[in-house]
Motif scaffolding. Structure first.
Motif, PDB file in Angstrom:
ATOM      1  N   VAL A  47       0.721  -1.192  -0.007  1.00 17.34           N
ATOM      2  CA  VAL A  47      -0.075   0.105   0.050  1.00 17.34           C
ATOM      3  C   VAL A  47       0.857   1.352   0.084  1.00 17.34           C
ATOM      4  N   HIS A  48       1.918   1.031   0.745  1.00 17.09           N
ATOM      5  CA  HIS A  48       2.834   2.409   0.969  1.00 17.09           C
ATOM      6  C   HIS A  48       3.399   2.379  -0.585  1.00 17.09           C
ATOM      7  N   ASN A  49       3.975   1.433  -1.313  1.00 11.95           N
ATOM      8  CA  ASN A  49       4.379   1.412  -2.815  1.00 11.95           C
ATOM      9  C   ASN A  49       3.374   2.193  -3.710  1.00 11.95           C
ATOM     10  N   LYS A  50       2.099   1.590  -3.405  1.00 17.53           N
ATOM     11  CA  LYS A  50       1.043   2.268  -4.285  1.00 17.53           C
ATOM     12  C   LYS A  50       1.054   3.732  -4.111  1.00 17.53           C
ATOM     13  N   HIS A  51       1.032   4.201  -2.939  1.00 12.05           N
ATOM     14  CA  HIS A  51       0.804   5.498  -2.627  1.00 12.05           C
ATOM     15  C   HIS A  51       2.055   6.466  -3.146  1.00 12.05           C
ATOM     16  N   ARG A  52       3.285   5.786  -3.079  1.00  7.75           N
ATOM     17  CA  ARG A  52       4.434   6.466  -3.290  1.00  7.75           C
ATOM     18  C   ARG A  52       4.365   6.723  -5.063  1.00  7.75           C
ATOM     19  N   LYS A  53       4.065   5.693  -5.551  1.00  8.65           N
ATOM     20  CA  LYS A  53       3.940   5.505  -7.128  1.00  8.65           C
ATOM     21  C   LYS A  53       2.703   6.674  -7.528  1.00  8.65           C
ATOM     22  N   ALA A  54       1.594   6.773  -6.807  1.00  3.42           N
ATOM     23  CA  ALA A  54       0.592   7.371  -7.453  1.00  3.42           C
ATOM     24  C   ALA A  54       1.102   9.026  -7.216  1.00  3.42           C
ATOM     25  N   ILE A  55       1.679   9.419  -6.134  1.00  9.77           N
ATOM     26  CA  ILE A  55       2.205  10.809  -5.840  1.00  9.77           C
ATOM     27  C   ILE A  55       3.173  11.112  -6.784  1.00  9.77           C
ATOM     28  N   LYS A  56       4.049  10.138  -7.275  1.00  9.69           N
ATOM     29  CA  LYS A  56       4.993  10.513  -8.336  1.00  9.69           C
ATOM     30  C   LYS A  56       4.457  10.823  -9.474  1.00  9.69           C
ATOM     31  N   LEU A  57       3.480  10.332  -9.770  1.00 15.36           N
ATOM     32  CA  LEU A  57       2.737  10.297 -11.198  1.00 15.36           C
ATOM     33  C   LEU A  57       1.806  11.562 -11.351  1.00 15.36           C
ATOM     34  N   GLY A  58       1.683  12.116 -10.028  1.00 11.40           N
ATOM     35  CA  GLY A  58       0.432  13.104 -10.123  1.00 11.40           C
ATOM     36  C   GLY A  58      -0.795  12.844  -9.735  1.00 11.40           C
ATOM     37  N   ILE A  59      -0.998  11.456  -9.520  1.00  8.05           N
ATOM     38  CA  ILE A  59      -2.400  10.848  -9.204  1.00  8.05           C
ATOM     39  C   ILE A  59      -2.938  11.307  -7.821  1.00  8.05           C
ATOM     40  N   GLU A  60      -4.071  11.504  -7.712  1.00 10.25           N
ATOM     41  CA  GLU A  60      -4.429  11.941  -6.119  1.00 10.25           C
ATOM     42  C   GLU A  60      -4.571  10.691  -5.391  1.00 10.25           C
ATOM     43  N   SER A  61      -3.914  10.143  -4.442  1.00  9.53           N
ATOM     44  CA  SER A  61      -4.041   9.052  -3.497  1.00  9.53           C
ATOM     45  C   SER A  61      -4.436   9.324  -2.166  1.00  9.53           C
ATOM     46  N   ILE A  62      -5.594   8.624  -1.738  1.00 10.73           N
ATOM     47  CA  ILE A  62      -5.982   8.623  -0.343  1.00 10.73           C
ATOM     48  C   ILE A  62      -5.871   7.222   0.039  1.00 10.73           C
ATOM     49  N   ILE A  63      -5.112   7.010   1.285  1.00 13.74           N
ATOM     50  CA  ILE A  63      -5.035   5.839   1.920  1.00 13.74           C
ATOM     51  C   ILE A  63      -5.849   5.745   3.147  1.00 13.74           C
ATOM     52  N   GLU A  64      -6.749   4.776   3.070  1.00 13.59           N
ATOM     53  CA  GLU A  64      -7.763   4.847   4.385  1.00 13.59           C
ATOM     54  C   GLU A  64      -7.372   3.582   5.256  1.00 13.59           C
ATOM     55  N   ARG A  65      -6.649   3.731   6.413  1.00 13.11           N
ATOM     56  CA  ARG A  65      -6.239   2.770   7.164  1.00 13.11           C
ATOM     57  C   ARG A  65      -7.194   2.447   8.375  1.00 13.11           C
ATOM     58  N   ARG A  66      -7.675   1.357   8.599  1.00 19.38           N
ATOM     59  CA  ARG A  66      -8.526   0.814   9.657  1.00 19.38           C
ATOM     60  C   ARG A  66      -7.858  -0.323  10.509  1.00 19.38           C
ATOM     61  N   GLU A  67      -8.271  -0.351  11.786  1.00 15.38           N
ATOM     62  CA  GLU A  67      -7.704  -1.316  12.701  1.00 15.38           C
ATOM     63  C   GLU A  67      -8.280  -2.728  12.313  1.00 15.38           C
ATOM     64  N   ALA A  68      -7.790  -3.644  12.613  1.00 14.39           N
ATOM     65  CA  ALA A  68      -8.155  -4.998  12.460  1.00 14.39           C
ATOM     66  C   ALA A  68      -9.572  -5.804  12.871  1.00 14.39           C
ATOM     67  N   ASP A  69     -10.191  -4.726  13.718  1.00 21.05           N
ATOM     68  CA  ASP A  69     -11.566  -5.100  14.376  1.00 21.05           C
ATOM     69  C   ASP A  69     -12.356  -4.351  13.611  1.00 21.05           C
ATOM     70  N   PHE A  70     -12.241  -3.473  12.390  1.00 17.30           N
ATOM     71  CA  PHE A  70     -13.051  -2.621  11.873  1.00 17.30           C
ATOM     72  C   PHE A  70     -14.167  -3.854  11.119  1.00 17.30           C
ATOM     73  N   THR A  71     -15.415  -3.508  11.427  1.00 17.49           N
ATOM     74  CA  THR A  71     -16.332  -4.607  10.864  1.00 17.49           C
ATOM     75  C   THR A  71     -16.860  -4.502   9.457  1.00 17.49           C
ATOM     76  N   GLU A  72     -17.357  -5.653   9.150  1.00 16.73           N
ATOM     77  CA  GLU A  72     -17.890  -5.413   7.601  1.00 16.73           C
ATOM     78  C   GLU A  72     -18.604  -4.332   7.408  1.00 16.73           C
ATOM     79  N   ALA A  73     -19.680  -4.216   8.380  1.00 13.96           N
ATOM     80  CA  ALA A  73     -20.664  -3.107   7.915  1.00 13.96           C
ATOM     81  C   ALA A  73     -19.998  -1.832   7.651  1.00 13.96           C
TER      82      ALA A  73
END
Ligand SMILES: Nc1nc2c(c(=O)[nH]1)N[C@@H](CN(C=O)c1ccc(C(=O)N[C@@H](CCC(=O)O)C(=O)O)cc1)CN2
Length: 289
Positions: A47-73
């Motif tokens: 995910v870090h590599n994806k974000h870095r590449k997007a920024i390099k190319l000028g693509i807007e990149s949002i990473i949404e990080r959630r804890e392991a107990d984040f529910t399906e809902a």
């Protein structure tokens, strides 16, 4: 011949960066959202590599990080938020997900027009129908096809053997190769006498997650060997599913790990984000009658 995915990826970046700049000048800014649930160390790197590449190319990149107990809902709600956000063109949920979340349900929840991974039943259906429409395809196999084409390795009439039956790599890889005119054999964990199959491959694709499963003796001399593995050896070093040091002396062409398939996966993700942005823009400009 070493199939250098890192170098090819950097080469493709030049055109992509220019294309993004042109799109932005017209008011279209490609935007990718990546959602990651939990703390799987390998997924964090990807995910870090994806974000870095997007920024390099000028693509807007949002990473949404959630804890392991984040529910399906809660995850479904987050996806819906981005489905409704017209400024977002691609949504990717990093896999694997924690066990309490149904992956199929999550994949189906992503708006098919933003399915940048090509995992939706619609996109997979088009792939297996060999549709000539534009649709996203799972990034690793699509990136491998780009690499084969770049190195003038034409699958037409060749015997391709796939080792591994995952939805992300093995299955779509076989479909892409079949669509390109190869004769495809699928093998997997239950295949008896695996070596008898791999030794007949002109193009061998290995995606099992078993470090150094494929040895030099399992490879037909001169074959093209594509290693999708991202494994750790007993010293914690990143290695592939193929015993590269010995296999390289038998293969005609081979991908290293790292620096082979991995960078091409990320490049393909960026290409498909740009493509989805252009298609979305076109849909907005062309009212449906
Ligand atoms: N939603 C998705 N989840 C996952 C996918 C996917 O295509 N979509 N694929 C895999 C992993 N993957 C993408 O996310 C991926 C794997 C490897 C790399 C990569 O850059 N590899 C580097 C080495 C990285 C390291 O140091 O560990 C390389 O090969 O040079 C990128 C993406 C699973 N999940």
């Amino acid at each position: 011949m070493i199939l250098d995915g890192k170098a090819l990826s950097n080469q493709l970046d030049v055109n992509m960066k220019a294309e993004v700049a042109e799109l932005k000048a017209t008011g279209l800014s490609p935007k990718l959202v990546v959602i990651i649930v939990g703390h799987d160390p390998a997924s964090q790197i990807y995910v870090h590599n994806k974000h870095r590449k997007a920024i390099k190319l000028g693509i807007e990149s949002i990473i949404e990080r959630r804890e392991a107990d984040f529910t399906e809902a809660e995850l479904l709600q987050l996806i819906d938020q981005y489905n409704c956000d017209d400024s977002v063109h691609g949504i990717l949920v990093q896999l694997p997900l924690p066990k309490h979340i149904d992956e199929g349900k999550i994949i189906r929840a992503i708006d098919v027009h933003k399915d940048v991974d090509g995992f939706s039943p619609e996109s997979v259906g088009k792939l297996f129908n060999n549709s000539h429409e534009h649709y996203p395809v799972s990034c690793t196999p699509k990136g491998i096809m780009t690499m084969l084409s770049h190195y003038h390795i034409d699958p037409k009439g060749q015997h391709a053997v796939i080792v591994g039956d995952s939805n992300i790599v093995g299955r779509p890889m076989g479909a892409l190769l079949l669509n390109a005119g190869a004769t495809v054999t699928y093998t997997h964990i239950l295949t008896e006498n695996l070596s008898a199959h791999t030794k007949t491959a002109d193009i061998l694709i290995v995606a099992t997650g078993v470090a150094h499963l494929i040895k030099a003796a399992d490879i037909k001399p001169g074959a093209t060997v594509i290693d999708v593995g991202m494994d750790r050896d007993e010293n914690g070093k990143l290695v592939g599913d193929v015993d590269y040091d010995h296999a390289k002396d038998v293969a005609g062409a081979i991908t290293p790990v790292p620096g082979g398939v991995g960078p091409m996966t990320i490049t393909t993700l960026m290409q498909q984000t740009i493509e989805l942005a252009k298609v979305a823009d076109h849909r907005t400009l062309q009212p449906v009658r």
